[in-house]
Scaffold this motif. Sequence first.
Motif, short mmCIF file in Angstrom:
data_model
loop_
_atom_site.label_atom_id
_atom_site.label_comp_id
_atom_site.label_asym_id
_atom_site.label_seq_id
_atom_site.Cartn_x
_atom_site.Cartn_y
_atom_site.Cartn_z
N LEU A 180 0.83 -1.20 0.00
CA LEU A 180 0.00 0.00 0.00
C LEU A 180 0.86 1.26 0.00
O LEU A 180 0.62 2.20 -0.78
CB LEU A 180 -0.93 0.00 1.22
N ALA A 181 1.89 1.28 0.86
CA ALA A 181 2.77 2.45 0.92
C ALA A 181 3.48 2.67 -0.42
O ALA A 181 3.58 3.81 -0.91
CB ALA A 181 3.80 2.27 2.04
N LYS A 182 3.95 1.60 -1.04
CA LYS A 182 4.63 1.73 -2.33
C LYS A 182 3.70 2.28 -3.41
O LYS A 182 4.11 3.12 -4.22
CB LYS A 182 5.18 0.37 -2.76
N LYS A 183 2.45 1.81 -3.41
CA LYS A 183 1.50 2.26 -4.42
C LYS A 183 1.07 3.72 -4.20
O LYS A 183 0.58 4.36 -5.14
CB LYS A 183 0.27 1.35 -4.42
N LEU A 184 1.24 4.22 -2.97
CA LEU A 184 0.88 5.61 -2.68
C LEU A 184 2.08 6.55 -2.77
O LEU A 184 1.95 7.75 -2.51
CB LEU A 184 0.24 5.71 -1.30
#
Length: 435
Positions: free
Chosen positions: A25-29
């Motif tokens: 999730l952090a990478k995609k944001l």
Amino acid sequence: MELNIPKNDKRRIVIIGGGFAGMTLAKKLAGSNYQVVLIDKNNYHQFQPLLYQVATAELTAEEISFPFRKIFRKHDNIIFRMAEFIRMDAKTKTVVTDKGYIDYDYLVLAVGSVSNFFGMNNVEANALPMKSSSDALDIRNHILENIEKASITADSAIKRSLLNVVIVGGGATGIELAGAVSEMRNNMRKGDSHDMYEELEIYLIEGTGALLGNMGTKVSDKTLKLLRKKGVNVLLNSTVSDYINGQIVLKTGKTIPTSNAIWTSGVKIDKIDGVPEELTTNGGRINTDGYFTIKGLPDVFIIGDASMQTDIKNPKGYPQLARVAMEQAQHLAKNFIRISEEKNPVPFKYKEYPVMAVVGRNNAFAEYKNKYMLSGFIAWLGWVMVHIILVLGVNNKFSILLGWAWNYYTNDHPARVIIRTTKKIGTNRINYNYG
């Protein structure tokens, strides 16, 4: 005390947990119009599917661990803090950790799961779980130390206990570990000047009548034959009731003396302080809707192992697998982007994925919807490729591939060293008042 997070005009998403769900999730944001704060008790992401190879001295813990600060070093909107989650307060939109508190606009709980000992206190106190890099290192050190102890022990009963490795749980983790321990024994007794490897006995205990319960009967039967061919004592329809006085006790009354009991049988979710108990299911999973939100808490989301979503084909919830957690995280990231663009989020639709399991060198299984199956070398090669793709970092990919190639051609286990930290380092503690 606050966690020293700079404030700006961006809405803040706080993610608890840096496993597959939280990290994805952090990478995609990254680069989005949100300030993203990732909180984890460790400063690294660990690649759990390969923990068993750390436990059996094929890989080092560093090869499957990736520092969060390195992962997100190029992304100014991603902030990492090493802290342990304590509780959430939905009314004040605050998260409390052991290092301080932080306010949020949106909170994502990606807390993952822990070993489930089903209320057996002796088992929990004495068996070795395998849910983290530290656990895997403990298992490796424990087995290697006991082999060394056995070599200087004259008492035959004590020696047998030291050389019995008992793995409880016949799921993917259990069968992968059993196969790897068997290969470690067979390879190291050829390559090391240590007669104790000849006497190492491996047991795999499963409470049901089949291994790999999430896969088909053909896979289960082939796995059973393979493990027994490798010299693993597989006990089906055998349930552990206790682990006391150095003995695994089965409900049938049978006992197995062992100083190496490894627990891979089931997981649960630790209680999340701040989430209404009536929303918690058996095993601790939290009921969420198609948008991963909790009833009555529209700004709190749960993804990964802790999220309980169902459909007609999965009335007991979606599988607690890395691939599912990553897919949920990717979908939630898209919804956060839609929210930032003032668009309506869309509900998550679960897709079935192939299930894979490896039973040692050249032997793996891949199955899709319990219908299509690959086995043997082709499936093993596919397993290798999938795991290398999922591993983070070019250096780690190269290191793991090189290690696997070396082990494949030499039958060597290069990480068979016993390293423990013995010095206790004192700290000056500051007492924080978290409110």
